[in-house]
Design a protein around this motif. Structure first.
Motif, PDB file in Angstrom:
ATOM      1  N   ASN A 352       0.834  -1.208   0.000  1.00  0.00           N
ATOM      2  CA  ASN A 352       0.000   0.000   0.000  1.00  0.00           C
ATOM      3  C   ASN A 352       0.868   1.256   0.000  1.00  0.00           C
ATOM      4  O   ASN A 352       0.615   2.203  -0.763  1.00  0.00           O
ATOM      5  CB  ASN A 352      -0.892   0.043   1.248  1.00  0.00           C
ATOM      6  CG  ASN A 352      -2.120  -0.849   1.096  1.00  0.00           C
ATOM      7  OD1 ASN A 352      -2.429  -1.298  -0.005  1.00  0.00           O
ATOM      8  ND2 ASN A 352      -2.803  -1.106   2.200  1.00  0.00           N
ATOM      9  N   ARG A 355       2.243   1.849  -3.299  1.00  0.00           N
ATOM     10  CA  ARG A 355       1.214   2.247  -4.271  1.00  0.00           C
ATOM     11  C   ARG A 355       0.912   3.741  -4.186  1.00  0.00           C
ATOM     12  O   ARG A 355       0.670   4.400  -5.180  1.00  0.00           O
ATOM     13  CB  ARG A 355      -0.056   1.428  -4.022  1.00  0.00           C
ATOM     14  CG  ARG A 355      -1.128   1.660  -5.061  1.00  0.00           C
ATOM     15  CD  ARG A 355      -2.326   0.764  -4.834  1.00  0.00           C
ATOM     16  NE  ARG A 355      -1.996  -0.634  -5.009  1.00  0.00           N
ATOM     17  CZ  ARG A 355      -2.397  -1.614  -4.199  1.00  0.00           C
ATOM     18  NH1 ARG A 355      -3.140  -1.327  -3.142  1.00  0.00           N
ATOM     19  NH2 ARG A 355      -2.069  -2.847  -4.428  1.00  0.00           N
ATOM     20  N   TYR A 356       0.950   4.268  -2.946  1.00  0.00           N
ATOM     21  CA  TYR A 356       0.540   5.672  -2.771  1.00  0.00           C
ATOM     22  C   TYR A 356       1.726   6.623  -2.566  1.00  0.00           C
ATOM     23  O   TYR A 356       1.548   7.756  -2.138  1.00  0.00           O
ATOM     24  CB  TYR A 356      -0.442   5.786  -1.592  1.00  0.00           C
ATOM     25  CG  TYR A 356      -1.693   4.965  -1.848  1.00  0.00           C
ATOM     26  CD1 TYR A 356      -2.632   5.415  -2.774  1.00  0.00           C
ATOM     27  CD2 TYR A 356      -1.898   3.749  -1.217  1.00  0.00           C
ATOM     28  CE1 TYR A 356      -3.764   4.653  -3.053  1.00  0.00           C
ATOM     29  CE2 TYR A 356      -3.018   2.985  -1.483  1.00  0.00           C
ATOM     30  CZ  TYR A 356      -3.945   3.437  -2.398  1.00  0.00           C
ATOM     31  OH  TYR A 356      -5.057   2.687  -2.679  1.00  0.00           O
ATOM     32  N   ASP A 379       5.091   6.161   5.382  1.00  0.00           N
ATOM     33  CA  ASP A 379       5.449   6.614   4.026  1.00  0.00           C
ATOM     34  C   ASP A 379       5.257   8.114   3.901  1.00  0.00           C
ATOM     35  O   ASP A 379       4.650   8.749   4.769  1.00  0.00           O
ATOM     36  CB  ASP A 379       4.614   5.859   2.974  1.00  0.00           C
ATOM     37  CG  ASP A 379       3.134   6.168   3.070  1.00  0.00           C
ATOM     38  OD1 ASP A 379       2.756   7.350   2.970  1.00  0.00           O
ATOM     39  OD2 ASP A 379       2.331   5.206   3.285  1.00  0.00           O
ATOM     40  N   ILE A 392     -10.714   2.648   6.755  1.00  0.00           N
ATOM     41  CA  ILE A 392      -9.793   1.837   5.919  1.00  0.00           C
ATOM     42  C   ILE A 392      -9.647   0.392   6.402  1.00  0.00           C
ATOM     43  O   ILE A 392      -9.286  -0.472   5.629  1.00  0.00           O
ATOM     44  CB  ILE A 392      -8.386   2.485   5.778  1.00  0.00           C
ATOM     45  CG1 ILE A 392      -7.819   2.810   7.143  1.00  0.00           C
ATOM     46  CG2 ILE A 392      -8.417   3.691   4.864  1.00  0.00           C
ATOM     47  CD1 ILE A 392      -6.357   3.227   7.084  1.00  0.00           C
ATOM     48  N   ALA A 399     -10.551   3.631  -0.321  1.00  0.00           N
ATOM     49  CA  ALA A 399     -10.684   5.078  -0.165  1.00  0.00           C
ATOM     50  C   ALA A 399     -10.538   5.806  -1.485  1.00  0.00           C
ATOM     51  O   ALA A 399     -11.121   6.857  -1.689  1.00  0.00           O
ATOM     52  CB  ALA A 399      -9.633   5.583   0.804  1.00  0.00           C
ATOM     53  N   GLN A 410      -6.435  -4.775  -5.947  1.00  0.00           N
ATOM     54  CA  GLN A 410      -7.029  -4.107  -4.793  1.00  0.00           C
ATOM     55  C   GLN A 410      -8.453  -4.586  -4.522  1.00  0.00           C
ATOM     56  O   GLN A 410      -9.386  -4.219  -5.216  1.00  0.00           O
ATOM     57  CB  GLN A 410      -7.051  -2.593  -5.043  1.00  0.00           C
ATOM     58  CG  GLN A 410      -5.664  -1.995  -5.080  1.00  0.00           C
ATOM     59  CD  GLN A 410      -5.723  -0.565  -5.540  1.00  0.00           C
ATOM     60  OE1 GLN A 410      -5.456  -0.282  -6.706  1.00  0.00           O
ATOM     61  NE2 GLN A 410      -6.096   0.311  -4.652  1.00  0.00           N
ATOM     62  N   GLY A 412      -9.772  -4.292  -1.376  1.00  0.00           N
ATOM     63  CA  GLY A 412     -10.316  -3.569  -0.218  1.00  0.00           C
ATOM     64  C   GLY A 412     -10.383  -4.455   1.012  1.00  0.00           C
ATOM     65  O   GLY A 412     -10.991  -4.108   2.018  1.00  0.00           O
ATOM     66  N   LEU A 415      -6.331  -4.426   4.468  1.00  0.00           N
ATOM     67  CA  LEU A 415      -6.178  -3.921   5.838  1.00  0.00           C
ATOM     68  C   LEU A 415      -7.119  -4.629   6.811  1.00  0.00           C
ATOM     69  O   LEU A 415      -6.790  -4.792   7.981  1.00  0.00           O
ATOM     70  CB  LEU A 415      -6.416  -2.404   5.878  1.00  0.00           C
ATOM     71  CG  LEU A 415      -5.281  -1.566   5.262  1.00  0.00           C
ATOM     72  CD1 LEU A 415      -5.630  -0.082   5.274  1.00  0.00           C
ATOM     73  CD2 LEU A 415      -3.972  -1.796   6.015  1.00  0.00           C
TER      74      LEU A 415
HETATM   75  P1  ADP Z   1      -6.631  -2.766  -0.951  1.00  0.00           P
HETATM   76  O1  ADP Z   1      -6.447  -4.225  -0.768  1.00  0.00           O
HETATM   77  O2  ADP Z   1      -7.684  -2.410  -1.961  1.00  0.00           O
HETATM   78  O3  ADP Z   1      -5.381  -1.996  -1.090  1.00  0.00           O
HETATM   79  P2  ADP Z   1      -6.639  -2.052   1.789  1.00  0.00           P
HETATM   80  O4  ADP Z   1      -7.591  -2.594   2.792  1.00  0.00           O
HETATM   81  O5  ADP Z   1      -5.232  -2.518   1.841  1.00  0.00           O
HETATM   82  O6  ADP Z   1      -7.314  -2.274   0.388  1.00  0.00           O
HETATM   83  O7  ADP Z   1      -6.647  -0.454   1.904  1.00  0.00           O
HETATM   84  C1  ADP Z   1      -7.878   0.232   2.023  1.00  0.00           C
HETATM   85  C2  ADP Z   1      -7.738   1.634   1.483  1.00  0.00           C
HETATM   86  O8  ADP Z   1      -6.880   2.363   2.348  1.00  0.00           O
HETATM   87  C3  ADP Z   1      -7.076   1.709   0.133  1.00  0.00           C
HETATM   88  O9  ADP Z   1      -8.092   1.693  -0.845  1.00  0.00           O
HETATM   89  C4  ADP Z   1      -6.363   3.018   0.161  1.00  0.00           C
HETATM   90  O10 ADP Z   1      -7.194   4.029  -0.343  1.00  0.00           O
HETATM   91  C5  ADP Z   1      -6.138   3.300   1.615  1.00  0.00           C
HETATM   92  N1  ADP Z   1      -4.704   3.165   1.976  1.00  0.00           N
HETATM   93  C6  ADP Z   1      -4.139   2.085   2.557  1.00  0.00           C
HETATM   94  N2  ADP Z   1      -2.816   2.305   2.804  1.00  0.00           N
HETATM   95  C7  ADP Z   1      -2.534   3.559   2.352  1.00  0.00           C
HETATM   96  C8  ADP Z   1      -1.350   4.370   2.303  1.00  0.00           C
HETATM   97  N3  ADP Z   1      -0.176   3.919   2.752  1.00  0.00           N
HETATM   98  N4  ADP Z   1      -1.453   5.610   1.758  1.00  0.00           N
HETATM   99  C9  ADP Z   1      -2.646   6.060   1.294  1.00  0.00           C
HETATM  100  N5  ADP Z   1      -3.797   5.337   1.298  1.00  0.00           N
HETATM  101  C10 ADP Z   1      -3.748   4.109   1.824  1.00  0.00           C
END
Ligand code: ADP
Length: 450
Positions: A352, A355-356, A379, A392, A399, A410, A412, A415
């Protein structure tokens, strides 16, 4: 008042004290009044007797007593109450003419104040309050009159006290049972399927606490029911897309309208692998929900855990120009974890973060205090908005609805699974973030006991 037990005790005490006070005050007042009268009657009424004697002495007989008493203004009240008999027990004065001249024996008179002259009883004054039917003049003895009145007063006081206790009891029991009645109807509403019913909280005692807990439980049940429905809808939605794709291509292949080629087989394989991952994730979550997630726990060095996760992503980080660092002291207490599951959690956090984050840095760190080891993945990426941050860890929550999303990567669920795994290890996971500056995920795990 916070305790129902204290409230009840005080209420019973109030009822008891007010009842006892009422009985004491009413019967006390009446007793004093009646006792005064009793004593006066016992001792006789010297003033009246003296007046009568004065008349007798002046006239040497009772002659003219009727006229004198009937016309004496200050004896207006007394004369109606008395009967005077002479030494031969014949009525010489009575306010009622029919008794005049009668013999005492015919009148059944009791008690009486003797009028004496030179040691001789020349007359008797009888106090008659009531005239009985049949022309008799009953006169209860002063003792029985006293006792009767005191008993009446005590009875009346007890009756008033009982009525007061009844009124207080009704008020109190109504006040106490009102929240219970509301709770009963709210549970009936809930058992009829309407979750989320709320009741008023009237107090902070045990019943008030029960009402607050009920409200909380009811809201949680409603929320759980909403989440369950939402989850079913999300699962159906996430299964539908790959299944539609698979069905479209396999139908095309089977009726010959599509020719098989390597890229198509790769795409079909990816969709099947995605479906398999989704089902596996859901299974992990359902096992964690049931508290049955199998964990092969052993003592693991936290730094080694972070390095393992860092190593798996170092190439990807280099490609994105992101600095990936592990910061942890050499001698950290170990944690008792399932290595594969905890690596899955850290991999999800680092994936994650990558990715961001573009052209920033990702730091994996570990610290410890007396009872916990803390792991962090921080990060300098896009960050997460406050509204999203609260959700989240929810299942199927993504998100970045506006940002383009890699459907196959992804789900969701990442987490939500990370949280379930950490909690199965008796730990906690939290996220902090400043939009535009980056995010930090913090895992706290209990120190291994050996
Ligand atoms: P996914 O498996 O779709 O990545 P997660 O449950 O891991 O879903 O994450 C849920 C949401 O939390 C993601 O869609 C993302 O928008 C947000 N997110 C998670 N980690 C980060 C991060 N390090 N920076 C920004 N947004 C994050």
């Amino acid at each position: 008042m916070r305790s129902l037990a204290i409230k009840l005790t005080l209420a019973f005490l109030a009822v008891g004290i007010s009842g006892a006070l009422l009985v004491a005050v009413i019967s006390g007042l009446r007793t004093r009044q009646e006792f005064g009268r009793f004593v006066t009657q016992r001792r006789g009424n010297p003033l009246l007797a003296d007046l009568m004697l004065g008349h007798y002495t002046k006239n040497s007989s009772w002659e003219g007593i009727q006229d004198w008493l009937d016309n004496e203004p200050f004896l207006e009240i007394v004369r109606r109450r008395i009967v005077l008999v002479d030494g031969e027990l014949t009525v010489v004065y009575s306010h009622s003419p029919e008794y005049r001249g009668l013999d005492t024996a015919e009148l059944n008179l009791e008690g009486g104040i003797p009028i004496e002259k030179d040691g001789l009883q020349v007359g008797t004054i009888y106090d008659v309050n009531r005239f009985a039917s049949g022309g008799r003049l009953p006169r209860p003895s002063p003792e029985s009159f006293f006792l009767r009145n005191v008993n009446q007063a005590t009875g009346a006081a007890a009756l008033i006290a009982a009525l007061l206790a009844l009124a207080l009891g009704i008020l109190l029991s109504r006040a106490l049972t009102r929240p219970l009645r509301e709770l009963t109807s709210a549970t009936q509403v809930m058992s009829a399927g309407q979750l989320g019913a709320q009741v008023n909280v009237y107090s902070q005692d045990e019943i008030g606490n029960l009402a607050s807990s009920f409200n909380q439980m009811s809201s949680q049940l409603a929320e759980a029911s909403r989440l369950r429905k939402q989850l079913t809808a999300d699962i159906a939605h996430d299964l539908r897309t790959p299944l539609t794709i698979l069905r479209g291509y396999t139908e095309g292949l089977s009726d010959g309208s599509i020719q098989g080629r390597q890229e198509l087989y790769d795409l079909l394989h990816q969709e099947v692998a995605h479906l398999q991952r989704l089902v596996e994730d859901l299974r992990t979550l359902s096992l964690a929900d049931a508290g049955e997630l199998p964990l092969a726990r052993r003592a693991v060095d936290p730094k080694a855990l972070l390095e393992r996760a860092g190593l798996a992503h170092v190439m990807q980080a280099n490609q994105k120009d992101v600095a990936l660092r592990v910061e942890a002291p050499e001698l950290l207490p170990s944690v008792a974890v399932d290595l594969e599951r905890m690596t899955q959690v850290l991999n999800n956090l680092v994936t994650n973060a990558l990715r961001y984050t573009s052209e920033g840095k990702i730091t994996l760190s570990a610290t410890s205090n007396s009872s916990f080891v803390t792991l962090q993945v921080a990060d300098t990426g896009t960050g997460i908005a406050g509204d999203d941050l609260r959700h989240i860890f929810d299942r199927f929550y993504r998100a970045d609805g506006s940002r383009s999303r890699d459907r196959l990567a992804q789900s969701g669920l990442g987490l939500a699974i990370a949280k379930a795994i950490v909690e199965a290890h008796d730990g906690t996971i939290q996220a902090e973030s400043t939009p535009g500056e980056g995010s930090r995920f913090t895992i706290q795990l209990p120190k291994s006991s050996n």
